[in-house]
Design a protein around this motif. Structure first.
Motif, short mmCIF file in Angstrom:
data_model
loop_
_atom_site.label_atom_id
_atom_site.label_comp_id
_atom_site.label_asym_id
_atom_site.label_seq_id
_atom_site.Cartn_x
_atom_site.Cartn_y
_atom_site.Cartn_z
N UNK A 64 0.96 -1.12 0.01
CA UNK A 64 0.01 0.09 -0.06
C UNK A 64 0.90 1.23 -0.03
N UNK A 65 2.10 1.15 0.62
CA UNK A 65 2.94 2.36 0.64
C UNK A 65 4.17 1.93 1.53
N UNK A 66 5.02 3.05 1.23
CA UNK A 66 6.32 3.03 2.01
C UNK A 66 6.14 4.11 3.10
N UNK A 67 6.59 3.84 4.24
CA UNK A 67 6.58 4.92 5.06
C UNK A 67 8.15 5.05 5.59
N UNK A 68 8.86 5.89 5.91
CA UNK A 68 9.96 6.40 6.55
C UNK A 68 10.17 6.88 7.95
N UNK A 69 11.03 6.90 8.51
CA UNK A 69 11.49 7.24 9.95
C UNK A 69 10.88 8.87 9.78
N UNK A 70 11.40 9.55 8.62
CA UNK A 70 10.95 10.92 8.53
C UNK A 70 9.74 11.16 8.43
N UNK A 71 9.09 10.27 7.69
CA UNK A 71 7.52 10.65 7.33
C UNK A 71 6.79 10.48 8.77
N UNK A 72 7.04 9.60 9.53
CA UNK A 72 6.48 9.42 10.86
C UNK A 72 6.81 10.90 11.58
N UNK A 73 8.08 11.37 11.82
CA UNK A 73 8.28 12.45 12.52
C UNK A 73 7.67 13.61 12.12
N UNK A 74 7.60 13.94 10.65
CA UNK A 74 6.77 14.72 9.99
C UNK A 74 4.93 14.81 10.57
N UNK A 75 4.56 13.55 10.34
CA UNK A 75 3.38 13.23 10.70
C UNK A 75 2.86 13.98 12.17
N UNK A 76 3.83 13.55 13.03
CA UNK A 76 3.57 13.73 14.38
C UNK A 76 3.85 15.24 14.79
N UNK A 77 4.64 15.88 13.98
CA UNK A 77 4.95 17.33 13.74
C UNK A 77 3.75 18.17 13.57
N UNK A 78 3.31 17.65 12.48
CA UNK A 78 2.01 18.47 12.00
C UNK A 78 0.61 18.13 12.58
N UNK A 79 0.64 16.92 13.22
CA UNK A 79 -0.55 16.46 13.73
C UNK A 79 -1.27 17.39 14.87
#
Length: 88
Positions: A67-82
């Motif tokens: 379904x996709x690829x998630x990186x550690x940076x993606x998770x950090x950015x998601x948490x930052x913008x949440x």
């Protein structure tokens, strides 16, 4: 590691997964909790596989579709913008 060139065929970048190898794979799905995904990246908790990971391949529960690829940076950015769950 070998560098790829834009002119290289896609097959040069492909990796064949060895199902009977000693390497352990962890199933990451859309239902994986964010704290579990963080632990997967940092090699702690229930999804740790022995080394820190830079990315996770997100599949359906039956591992039939990527379904996709998630990186550690993606998770950090998601948490930052949440939006904060605290005071609004």
């Amino acid at each position: 590691s070998k560098q790829l060139l834009p002119s290289d065929p896609v097959s040069k970048a492909m990796v064949k997964f060895q199902r009977r190898s000693e390497r352990k794979y962890q199933v990451i799905t859309m239902d994986t909790e964010l704290w579990e995904l963080e632990g997967f990246f940092e090699n702690i908790g229930p999804l740790a596989i022995g080394t820190k990971q830079e990315f996770a391949v997100v599949t359906d529960g039956g591992r039939k579709f990527v379904l996709g690829v998630a990186t550690k940076g993606d998770l950090q950015e998601f948490v930052r913008r949440r939006p904060s769950m605290g005071n609004a």
